[in-house]
Write a protein that holds these residues in place. Structure first.
Motif, PDB file in Angstrom:
ATOM      1  N   LEU A   1       0.848  -1.198   0.000  1.00  0.00           N
ATOM      2  CA  LEU A   1       0.000   0.000   0.000  1.00  0.00           C
ATOM      3  C   LEU A   1       0.879   1.242   0.000  1.00  0.00           C
ATOM      4  CD1 LEU A   1      -2.738   1.393   0.150  1.00  0.00           C
ATOM      5  CD2 LEU A   1      -2.649   1.133   2.655  1.00  0.00           C
ATOM      6  N   ARG A   2       0.912   1.939  -1.121  1.00  0.00           N
ATOM      7  CA  ARG A   2       1.722   3.146  -1.266  1.00  0.00           C
ATOM      8  C   ARG A   2       1.010   4.348  -0.664  1.00  0.00           C
ATOM      9  NH1 ARG A   2       4.561   3.422  -7.133  1.00  0.00           N
ATOM     10  NH2 ARG A   2       4.070   5.629  -6.794  1.00  0.00           N
ATOM     11  N   ALA A   3       1.776   5.212  -0.010  1.00  0.00           N
ATOM     12  CA  ALA A   3       1.191   6.397   0.613  1.00  0.00           C
ATOM     13  C   ALA A   3       0.612   7.362  -0.416  1.00  0.00           C
ATOM     14  CB  ALA A   3       2.252   7.107   1.459  1.00  0.00           C
ATOM     15  N   ASP A   4       1.262   7.467  -1.575  1.00  0.00           N
ATOM     16  CA  ASP A   4       0.811   8.449  -2.558  1.00  0.00           C
ATOM     17  C   ASP A   4      -0.421   8.008  -3.343  1.00  0.00           C
ATOM     18  OD1 ASP A   4       1.985   6.467  -4.039  1.00  0.00           O
ATOM     19  OD2 ASP A   4       3.325   7.765  -5.180  1.00  0.00           O
ATOM     20  N   MET A   5      -0.938   6.818  -3.044  1.00  0.00           N
ATOM     21  CA  MET A   5      -2.121   6.315  -3.756  1.00  0.00           C
ATOM     22  C   MET A   5      -3.407   6.484  -2.953  1.00  0.00           C
ATOM     23  SD  MET A   5      -0.869   5.390  -6.630  1.00  0.00           S
ATOM     24  CE  MET A   5      -2.211   4.468  -7.369  1.00  0.00           C
ATOM     25  N   VAL A   6      -3.300   7.013  -1.746  1.00  0.00           N
ATOM     26  CA  VAL A   6      -4.502   7.234  -0.944  1.00  0.00           C
ATOM     27  C   VAL A   6      -5.064   8.610  -1.308  1.00  0.00           C
ATOM     28  CG1 VAL A   6      -5.467   7.353   1.385  1.00  0.00           C
ATOM     29  CG2 VAL A   6      -3.556   5.816   0.909  1.00  0.00           C
ATOM     30  N   ASP A   7      -5.963   8.618  -2.274  1.00  0.00           N
ATOM     31  CA  ASP A   7      -6.565   9.873  -2.728  1.00  0.00           C
ATOM     32  C   ASP A   7      -8.083   9.701  -2.828  1.00  0.00           C
ATOM     33  OD1 ASP A   7      -7.273   8.811  -5.413  1.00  0.00           O
ATOM     34  OD2 ASP A   7      -5.113   8.850  -5.758  1.00  0.00           O
ATOM     35  N   PRO A   8      -8.840  10.782  -3.031  1.00  0.00           N
ATOM     36  CA  PRO A   8     -10.317  10.698  -3.027  1.00  0.00           C
ATOM     37  C   PRO A   8     -10.904   9.792  -4.100  1.00  0.00           C
ATOM     38  CG  PRO A   8      -9.598  12.971  -2.760  1.00  0.00           C
ATOM     39  CD  PRO A   8      -8.375  12.174  -3.089  1.00  0.00           C
ATOM     40  N   LYS A   9     -10.191   9.584  -5.205  1.00  0.00           N
ATOM     41  CA  LYS A   9     -10.732   8.736  -6.266  1.00  0.00           C
ATOM     42  C   LYS A   9     -10.379   7.268  -6.068  1.00  0.00           C
ATOM     43  CE  LYS A   9     -10.927  12.158  -9.981  1.00  0.00           C
ATOM     44  NZ  LYS A   9     -10.472  12.498 -11.364  1.00  0.00           N
ATOM     45  N   THR A  10      -9.149   6.991  -5.695  1.00  0.00           N
ATOM     46  CA  THR A  10      -8.699   5.598  -5.585  1.00  0.00           C
ATOM     47  C   THR A  10      -9.157   4.946  -4.288  1.00  0.00           C
ATOM     48  OG1 THR A  10      -6.723   6.210  -6.844  1.00  0.00           O
ATOM     49  CG2 THR A  10      -6.687   4.085  -5.731  1.00  0.00           C
ATOM     50  N   MET A  11      -9.014   5.650  -3.174  1.00  0.00           N
ATOM     51  CA  MET A  11      -9.409   5.108  -1.870  1.00  0.00           C
ATOM     52  C   MET A  11     -10.204   6.166  -1.106  1.00  0.00           C
ATOM     53  SD  MET A  11      -6.004   2.931  -0.708  1.00  0.00           S
ATOM     54  CE  MET A  11      -6.954   1.729   0.240  1.00  0.00           C
ATOM     55  N   PRO A  12     -11.423   6.438  -1.537  1.00  0.00           N
ATOM     56  CA  PRO A  12     -12.205   7.529  -0.934  1.00  0.00           C
ATOM     57  C   PRO A  12     -12.482   7.342   0.553  1.00  0.00           C
ATOM     58  CG  PRO A  12     -13.560   6.175  -2.396  1.00  0.00           C
ATOM     59  CD  PRO A  12     -12.144   5.797  -2.634  1.00  0.00           C
ATOM     60  N   PHE A  13     -12.790   6.103   0.969  1.00  0.00           N
ATOM     61  CA  PHE A  13     -13.095   5.891   2.386  1.00  0.00           C
ATOM     62  C   PHE A  13     -11.862   6.112   3.255  1.00  0.00           C
ATOM     63  CE2 PHE A  13     -12.972   3.137   6.110  1.00  0.00           C
ATOM     64  CZ  PHE A  13     -14.061   3.632   6.814  1.00  0.00           C
ATOM     65  N   LEU A  14     -10.726   5.502   2.875  1.00  0.00           N
ATOM     66  CA  LEU A  14      -9.518   5.653   3.679  1.00  0.00           C
ATOM     67  C   LEU A  14      -9.056   7.100   3.691  1.00  0.00           C
ATOM     68  CD1 LEU A  14      -7.322   4.410   5.396  1.00  0.00           C
ATOM     69  CD2 LEU A  14      -6.064   3.817   3.319  1.00  0.00           C
ATOM     70  N   HIS A  15      -9.246   7.801   2.583  1.00  0.00           N
ATOM     71  CA  HIS A  15      -8.876   9.213   2.522  1.00  0.00           C
ATOM     72  C   HIS A  15      -9.689  10.018   3.532  1.00  0.00           C
ATOM     73  CE1 HIS A  15      -8.798  13.362   0.866  1.00  0.00           C
ATOM     74  NE2 HIS A  15      -7.541  13.046   0.589  1.00  0.00           N
ATOM     75  N   ARG A  16     -11.011   9.786   3.596  1.00  0.00           N
ATOM     76  CA  ARG A  16     -11.860  10.483   4.570  1.00  0.00           C
ATOM     77  C   ARG A  16     -11.480  10.096   5.994  1.00  0.00           C
ATOM     78  NH1 ARG A  16     -15.924   8.690   1.130  1.00  0.00           N
ATOM     79  NH2 ARG A  16     -16.601   7.183   2.715  1.00  0.00           N
TER      80      ARG A  16
END
Length: 593
Positions: free
Chosen positions: A262-277
């Motif tokens: 799990l890359r840190a730069d991939m947690v964004d509103p489109k790819t991982m919306p729940f984890l981002h919130r």
């Protein structure tokens, strides 16, 4: 007359060569005595086959080194300067220098865990005062050269008597058999993953034991290690350094979710919306690093809080992490929910010993196993009536996997090579799938549960396993970390943190342990900036030192390269010795206590 002079010259050279061979053999024996100091660092064998391997390996390796030194340094001089008095003096000096270098190497190895190399020499030179104590560095060379001169003269005066004993061929045969046998034994041990033997791989300088694994795999034979049931421990390493003193005021349930690749730069509103919130609403660590780029080192640093260089220590075949042991002693129920392959991948055999494991099968892929893991946890959680600590491990991103029929997200453009673009977008699909699973898990978790979500390691977009193994860039090791503390406000932590800080944080703030964190971990609590300006990432084979403005990558032979902080450009500069000395000391601290 001329012919007689030639014959006398040939006889003199022949006698000098015979003397040189025996002098080399004598120095091989001295080198074995000096080399025994390495065992104080790696520990002694605890089985009969371990002693057999160590014996033949020691005889073969140091005899080989002595012969090579003779062949390179003395043999040419024998032909150029065939005068016994001159040659004996030069030989004694060369042998003394060689043994002093070997002795110095044992000191460096005991302190830094690696043999002399340009990297190790630079470190040792900067730390010379700490390595050399008293007057031994003056007395020892004088004692050695006295022994060498005495031996050189003794052998020269008795070379004819020694030759008449006809021991030469027997000695050569013995050394040859030991040298070849050590490699054959190691081939077997490497194929069968016999750590009692393979743990000595790096013990001696310039040792490159033969391995069978690559040969087996190239011929279509499964080269994966066999199950090793040797759980003997060694007293060389102390873990923890002091008995733990823990007394928690309350018993908070703890859920730790670890996600492979799990890359840190991939947690964004489109790819991982729940984890981002979720990260926006809790304590998010924006500069967090794993302890490794693979599952073994990443999970080891996460649960033990120690550098990956300790991962091969035999004590961890039977010693579980102090974190899980302390939760167990505090009366917690420990549940492990993990795919079957990851259950077997742990570098330390005792890593999961304190858990009750519920293993997901991977017959239909990693994503299907993750669905099983989520279902298993929900069922387990629903029947818990005591405080609990659960570890969920999800694997789909490691294999770019999604379930059959999964409706993902739209693909996006990426500035990558064509093959990498395919992997990049498939990776995003697997992360979106994982995001859905996180939402499903946390929907049924009460707010008073402490939740930790992080990546075991990062990910680069390649199908080449060797490239992935050696790559220590931020993409491979920078991972997200979010902690939900009951009744705490949201916050962003912008100072640099690592997996090494998770164990001290839970031990101190959940279990109420009052020990100094250095008793059981390489890290400090995540709730305050670490005093160390570096992070060790990797294992004993290849590792990176992340400093403030550069990354130094070092392999097992001491070869190193320095990159800028983004790992984009190689820097043509010397390493920063003071910080790297601290790194090496930390990697030996539990041994030297």
């Amino acid at each position: 007359m001329v012919e007689r002079k030639k014959q006398m010259s040939r006889d003199r050279v022949s006698r000098l060569i015979n003397w040189g061979h025996w002098f080399a053999f004598f120095n091989g024996l001295l080198a074995m005595v000096v080399g025994s100091r390495y065992l104080s660092s790696v520990g002694h064998p605890e089985t009969w086959y371990g002693w057999i391997y160590l014996t033949v390996s020691t005889i073969g390796q140091f005899s080989f080194l002595a012969f090579i030194a003779y062949l390179i340094c003395l043999f040419p001089l024998t032909l150029i300067l065939p005068y016994s008095k001159i040659l004996r003096g030069i030989a004694a000096v060369i042998a003394t220098l060689s043994l002093c270098i070997l002795l110095y190497d044992t000191i460096v190895y005991a302190d830094y865990g690696m043999h002399l190399s340009p990297f190790a020499f630079d470190l040792a030179w900067a730390d010379l005062n700490a390595l050399l104590h008293g007057t031994s560095y003056i007395v020892t060379p004088l004692a050695i050269i006295t022994i060498e001169l005495t031996a050189a003269n003794f052998l020269w005066k008795r070379i004819e008597k020694i030759q008449k004993l006809n021991l030469g061929n027997k000695v050569i045969t013995l050394v040859g058999v030991c040298f070849i046998s050590s490699h054959l034994i190691h081939i077997w041990a490497d194929a069968a993953d016999i750590t009692e033997i393979t743990r000595f791989d790096d013990a001696y300088p310039l040792a490159y034991p033969a391995t069978a694994r690559s040969f087996m795999e190239s011929h279509g034979i499964d080269g994966s290690p066999l199950e090793n049931n040797d759980n003997n421990t060694t007293s060389v390493l102390s873990y923890p350094l002091q008995p733990l003193l823990c007394q928690a005021d309350t018993q908070t349930n703890v859920l730790m979710i670890t996600i492979d690749s799990l890359r840190a730069d991939m947690v964004d509103p489109k790819t991982m919306p729940f984890l981002h919130r979720y990260m926006e609403n809790n304590q998010a660590f924006t500069e967090h690093y794993s302890g490794g780029n693979q599952f073994k080192t990443g999970m080891f640093s996460l649960l033990y809080g120690l550098q990956g260089s300790y991962g091969d220590a035999r004590i961890f075949n039977s010693t579980s992490p102090v974190l899980t042991k302390s939760f167990q002693q505090a009366g917690y129920q420990l549940g492990l929910f993990i795919p079957e392959t990851n259950r077997k991948l742990s570098s330390a055999q005792a890593m999961f010993n304190d858990f009750t494991p519920i293993v997901a099968t991977e017959t239909n892929g990693s994503a299907d196993a993750d669905l099983q893991t989520v279902a298993h946890f929900k069922q387990w959680h629903s029947v818990q009536n005591k405080p609990w600590f659960a570890l969920l491990n999800l694997k789909a991103p490691e294999n770019f996997d999604t379930p059959v029929g999964f409706l993902g997200i739209e693909t996006v453009k990426a500035n990558l090579q064509p093959a990498q673009k395919v992997l990049f977008n498939q990776y995003r699909q697997s992360l979106y799938f994982i995001d859905n699973q996180l939402e499903a898990i946390l929907a049924s978790i009460p707010q008073d549960t402490l939740v930790v979500i992080t990546g075991v390691n990062g990910k680069i977009f390649t199908s080449n396993s060797d490239e992935a193994l050696r790559n220590l860039s931020p993409e491979s090791v920078k991972v997200p970390l979010v902690i939900h503390w009951p009744n705490a406000i949201a916050a962003k932590v912008k100072y640099r943190t690592s997996h090494y800080g998770i164990v001290p944080t839970l031990m101190t703030h959940v279990l109420g342990c009052t020990n100094n964190t250095t008793d059981y971990s390489a890290g400090r609590s995540l709730l305050q900036p670490s005093k160390e300006t570096w992070i060790y990432i990797g294992d004993s084979r290849i590792f990176a030192i992340y400093q403030q403005a550069e990354v130094t990558v070092i392999d097992r032979h001491g070869k190193y390269r320095i990159y800028d902080e983004n790992y984009e450009h190689r820097l043509r500069k010397k390493m920063s010795a003071p910080e790297l000395i601290q790194v090496m000391r930390e990697g030996r601290r539990l041994y030297n206590h």
